[in-house]
Design a protein around this motif. Sequence first.
Motif, PDB file in Angstrom:
ATOM      1  N   THR A 251      31.549  44.330  90.437  1.00  0.00           N
ATOM      2  CA  THR A 251      32.910  44.449  89.954  1.00  0.00           C
ATOM      3  C   THR A 251      33.124  43.354  88.929  1.00  0.00           C
ATOM      4  O   THR A 251      32.757  42.217  89.154  1.00  0.00           O
ATOM      5  N   TYR A 252      33.732  43.662  87.835  1.00  0.00           N
ATOM      6  CA  TYR A 252      33.867  42.703  86.762  1.00  0.00           C
ATOM      7  C   TYR A 252      35.261  42.077  86.765  1.00  0.00           C
ATOM      8  O   TYR A 252      36.262  42.774  86.882  1.00  0.00           O
ATOM      9  N   LEU A 253      35.297  40.769  86.635  1.00  0.00           N
ATOM     10  CA  LEU A 253      36.558  40.093  86.400  1.00  0.00           C
ATOM     11  C   LEU A 253      36.856  40.218  84.912  1.00  0.00           C
ATOM     12  O   LEU A 253      36.095  39.753  84.080  1.00  0.00           O
ATOM     13  N   LYS A 254      37.955  40.824  84.592  1.00  0.00           N
ATOM     14  CA  LYS A 254      38.223  41.146  83.180  1.00  0.00           C
ATOM     15  C   LYS A 254      38.695  39.925  82.389  1.00  0.00           C
ATOM     16  O   LYS A 254      38.734  39.978  81.178  1.00  0.00           O
ATOM     17  N   SER A 255      39.068  38.862  83.094  1.00  0.00           N
ATOM     18  CA  SER A 255      39.449  37.643  82.380  1.00  0.00           C
ATOM     19  C   SER A 255      38.211  36.863  82.011  1.00  0.00           C
ATOM     20  O   SER A 255      37.456  36.454  82.870  1.00  0.00           O
ATOM     21  N   CYS A 256      37.989  36.696  80.744  1.00  0.00           N
ATOM     22  CA  CYS A 256      36.863  35.913  80.264  1.00  0.00           C
ATOM     23  C   CYS A 256      37.399  34.630  79.633  1.00  0.00           C
ATOM     24  O   CYS A 256      38.529  34.584  79.185  1.00  0.00           O
ATOM     25  N   PHE A 257      36.590  33.635  79.631  1.00  0.00           N
ATOM     26  CA  PHE A 257      36.998  32.387  79.031  1.00  0.00           C
ATOM     27  C   PHE A 257      35.810  31.736  78.364  1.00  0.00           C
ATOM     28  O   PHE A 257      34.676  32.115  78.584  1.00  0.00           O
ATOM     29  N   ARG A 258      36.077  30.727  77.568  1.00  0.00           N
ATOM     30  CA  ARG A 258      35.004  30.043  76.852  1.00  0.00           C
ATOM     31  C   ARG A 258      34.650  28.765  77.580  1.00  0.00           C
ATOM     32  O   ARG A 258      35.502  28.062  78.066  1.00  0.00           O
ATOM     33  N   ILE A 259      33.328  28.478  77.627  1.00  0.00           N
ATOM     34  CA  ILE A 259      32.901  27.247  78.251  1.00  0.00           C
ATOM     35  C   ILE A 259      32.961  26.111  77.234  1.00  0.00           C
ATOM     36  O   ILE A 259      33.001  26.339  76.035  1.00  0.00           O
TER      37      ILE A 259
ATOM     38  N   PRO B  81      26.502  31.825  85.566  1.00  0.00           N
ATOM     39  CA  PRO B  81      26.889  33.227  85.448  1.00  0.00           C
ATOM     40  C   PRO B  81      25.652  34.119  85.363  1.00  0.00           C
ATOM     41  O   PRO B  81      24.635  33.720  84.813  1.00  0.00           O
ATOM     42  N   LEU B  82      25.768  35.309  85.889  1.00  0.00           N
ATOM     43  CA  LEU B  82      24.650  36.243  85.832  1.00  0.00           C
ATOM     44  C   LEU B  82      24.320  36.625  84.391  1.00  0.00           C
ATOM     45  O   LEU B  82      23.162  36.774  84.030  1.00  0.00           O
ATOM     46  N   CYS B  83      25.367  36.793  83.584  1.00  0.00           N
ATOM     47  CA  CYS B  83      25.180  37.186  82.195  1.00  0.00           C
ATOM     48  C   CYS B  83      26.460  36.876  81.428  1.00  0.00           C
ATOM     49  O   CYS B  83      27.385  36.279  81.974  1.00  0.00           O
ATOM     50  N   PHE B  84      26.532  37.307  80.174  1.00  0.00           N
ATOM     51  CA  PHE B  84      27.664  36.944  79.331  1.00  0.00           C
ATOM     52  C   PHE B  84      28.500  38.118  78.849  1.00  0.00           C
ATOM     53  O   PHE B  84      29.559  37.909  78.277  1.00  0.00           O
ATOM     54  N   THR B  85      28.040  39.330  79.027  1.00  0.00           N
ATOM     55  CA  THR B  85      28.799  40.487  78.556  1.00  0.00           C
ATOM     56  C   THR B  85      28.805  41.575  79.627  1.00  0.00           C
ATOM     57  O   THR B  85      27.921  41.647  80.481  1.00  0.00           O
TER      58      THR B  85
ATOM     59  N   TRP C  50      20.680  24.507  74.599  1.00  0.00           N
ATOM     60  CA  TRP C  50      21.316  25.721  75.127  1.00  0.00           C
ATOM     61  C   TRP C  50      22.816  25.546  75.292  1.00  0.00           C
ATOM     62  O   TRP C  50      23.575  26.508  75.179  1.00  0.00           O
ATOM     63  N   ILE C  51      23.282  24.315  75.552  1.00  0.00           N
ATOM     64  CA  ILE C  51      24.717  24.097  75.687  1.00  0.00           C
ATOM     65  C   ILE C  51      25.407  24.403  74.366  1.00  0.00           C
ATOM     66  O   ILE C  51      26.414  25.110  74.311  1.00  0.00           O
ATOM     67  N   GLN C  52      24.824  23.890  73.271  1.00  0.00           N
ATOM     68  CA  GLN C  52      25.420  24.133  71.967  1.00  0.00           C
ATOM     69  C   GLN C  52      25.399  25.616  71.615  1.00  0.00           C
ATOM     70  O   GLN C  52      26.337  26.157  71.047  1.00  0.00           O
ATOM     71  N   ARG C  53      24.316  26.288  71.976  1.00  0.00           N
ATOM     72  CA  ARG C  53      24.196  27.705  71.624  1.00  0.00           C
ATOM     73  C   ARG C  53      25.222  28.560  72.351  1.00  0.00           C
ATOM     74  O   ARG C  53      25.578  29.635  71.891  1.00  0.00           O
ATOM     75  N   LEU C  54      25.689  28.085  73.507  1.00  0.00           N
ATOM     76  CA  LEU C  54      26.591  28.910  74.308  1.00  0.00           C
ATOM     77  C   LEU C  54      28.055  28.570  74.085  1.00  0.00           C
ATOM     78  O   LEU C  54      28.926  29.257  74.597  1.00  0.00           O
ATOM     79  N   GLN C  55      28.355  27.542  73.316  1.00  0.00           N
ATOM     80  CA  GLN C  55      29.730  27.095  73.199  1.00  0.00           C
ATOM     81  C   GLN C  55      30.650  28.153  72.621  1.00  0.00           C
ATOM     82  O   GLN C  55      31.838  28.188  72.938  1.00  0.00           O
ATOM     83  N   ASP C  56      30.145  29.012  71.774  1.00  0.00           N
ATOM     84  CA  ASP C  56      30.983  30.008  71.119  1.00  0.00           C
ATOM     85  C   ASP C  56      30.855  31.394  71.743  1.00  0.00           C
ATOM     86  O   ASP C  56      31.290  32.377  71.173  1.00  0.00           O
ATOM     87  N   ARG C  57      30.244  31.441  72.945  1.00  0.00           N
ATOM     88  CA  ARG C  57      30.088  32.738  73.594  1.00  0.00           C
ATOM     89  C   ARG C  57      31.027  32.847  74.780  1.00  0.00           C
ATOM     90  O   ARG C  57      31.116  31.938  75.596  1.00  0.00           O
ATOM     91  N   PRO C  58      31.765  33.948  74.918  1.00  0.00           N
ATOM     92  CA  PRO C  58      32.636  34.113  76.073  1.00  0.00           C
ATOM     93  C   PRO C  58      31.803  34.303  77.335  1.00  0.00           C
ATOM     94  O   PRO C  58      30.808  35.020  77.334  1.00  0.00           O
ATOM     95  N   MET C  59      32.221  33.658  78.394  1.00  0.00           N
ATOM     96  CA  MET C  59      31.496  33.779  79.660  1.00  0.00           C
ATOM     97  C   MET C  59      32.202  34.780  80.563  1.00  0.00           C
ATOM     98  O   MET C  59      33.373  34.622  80.879  1.00  0.00           O
ATOM     99  N   CYS C  60      31.536  35.814  80.941  1.00  0.00           N
ATOM    100  CA  CYS C  60      32.096  36.829  81.828  1.00  0.00           C
ATOM    101  C   CYS C  60      31.487  36.641  83.208  1.00  0.00           C
ATOM    102  O   CYS C  60      30.294  36.849  83.399  1.00  0.00           O
ATOM    103  N   TRP C  61      32.295  36.227  84.167  1.00  0.00           N
ATOM    104  CA  TRP C  61      31.798  36.043  85.527  1.00  0.00           C
ATOM    105  C   TRP C  61      31.691  37.391  86.210  1.00  0.00           C
ATOM    106  O   TRP C  61      32.626  38.180  86.209  1.00  0.00           O
ATOM    107  N   VAL C  62      30.562  37.650  86.785  1.00  0.00           N
ATOM    108  CA  VAL C  62      30.292  38.947  87.391  1.00  0.00           C
ATOM    109  C   VAL C  62      30.125  38.784  88.892  1.00  0.00           C
ATOM    110  O   VAL C  62      29.279  38.026  89.350  1.00  0.00           O
ATOM    111  N   MET C  63      30.968  39.450  89.668  1.00  0.00           N
ATOM    112  CA  MET C  63      30.912  39.385  91.120  1.00  0.00           C
ATOM    113  C   MET C  63      30.077  40.554  91.629  1.00  0.00           C
ATOM    114  O   MET C  63      30.393  41.715  91.357  1.00  0.00           O
ATOM    115  N   TRP C  64      29.015  40.252  92.365  1.00  0.00           N
ATOM    116  CA  TRP C  64      28.086  41.288  92.806  1.00  0.00           C
ATOM    117  C   TRP C  64      28.160  41.517  94.304  1.00  0.00           C
ATOM    118  O   TRP C  64      28.261  40.600  95.076  1.00  0.00           O
ATOM    119  N   GLU C  65      28.087  42.769  94.669  1.00  0.00           N
ATOM    120  CA  GLU C  65      27.722  43.187  96.013  1.00  0.00           C
ATOM    121  C   GLU C  65      26.339  43.803  95.868  1.00  0.00           C
ATOM    122  O   GLU C  65      25.891  44.058  94.755  1.00  0.00           O
TER     123      GLU C  65
END
Length: 220
Positions: A212-220, A116-120, A192-207
Amino acid sequence: MYYGEKKIEKPIRWAMVGGGKGSQIGYIHRSAAMRDFNFDLVAGAFDIDPERGREFGKQLHVDEDRCYPDYKTMFAKEAKRQDGIQGVSIATPNGTHFEITKAALLAGLHVVCEKPLCFTTEEAEELEALAAKQNKIVGVTYGYAGHQVIEEARQLIAEGMLGKIRIVNMQFSHGFHNVAVEKIQPPQNGGWIQRLQDRPMCWVMWEPIRCTYLKSCFRI
């Protein structure tokens, strides 16, 4: 269809952050970028271990003095060269993508970043604004968006062949992920895997320049 024809007179001077020896995705970036002669790999900070990254870079025919210990050093030194890099691929652990992308944009570079490009949303908006200010392109590698199966599914939906779509269930099986990869690949065992387990991942689609942001976020 790929013909291997030369499309531009001067290839883009390109570097990689991450994607070192043993990296599955690093190989894919290099083989895709260099197959049509549009990119020339001239520098890199390929590994968290500077010596290992330097040795790997030499194997890729990158000059030893342009195999850097880290991305900050690379951006600073390449900016002083007349033949310095113009773009960079980021193939590092997920939690580092935002900070490296931001640093690359501030250094005046175009960016291709692994997902993912970023998380928020806030981080994404910051990168969007910075890319526009710097007049640089940021792209995220969603290669399967062009896969034949996806194209066929898109056509079936457009033609109404599948009726009203209520849910999509997709699976992507990786045979080599049937074991804990961080135990057999030291570069991925940095916590880094452990550090990210509790962070929501927001997939960002870029042109280019626009996202444009996909508003559905999920946890890895």
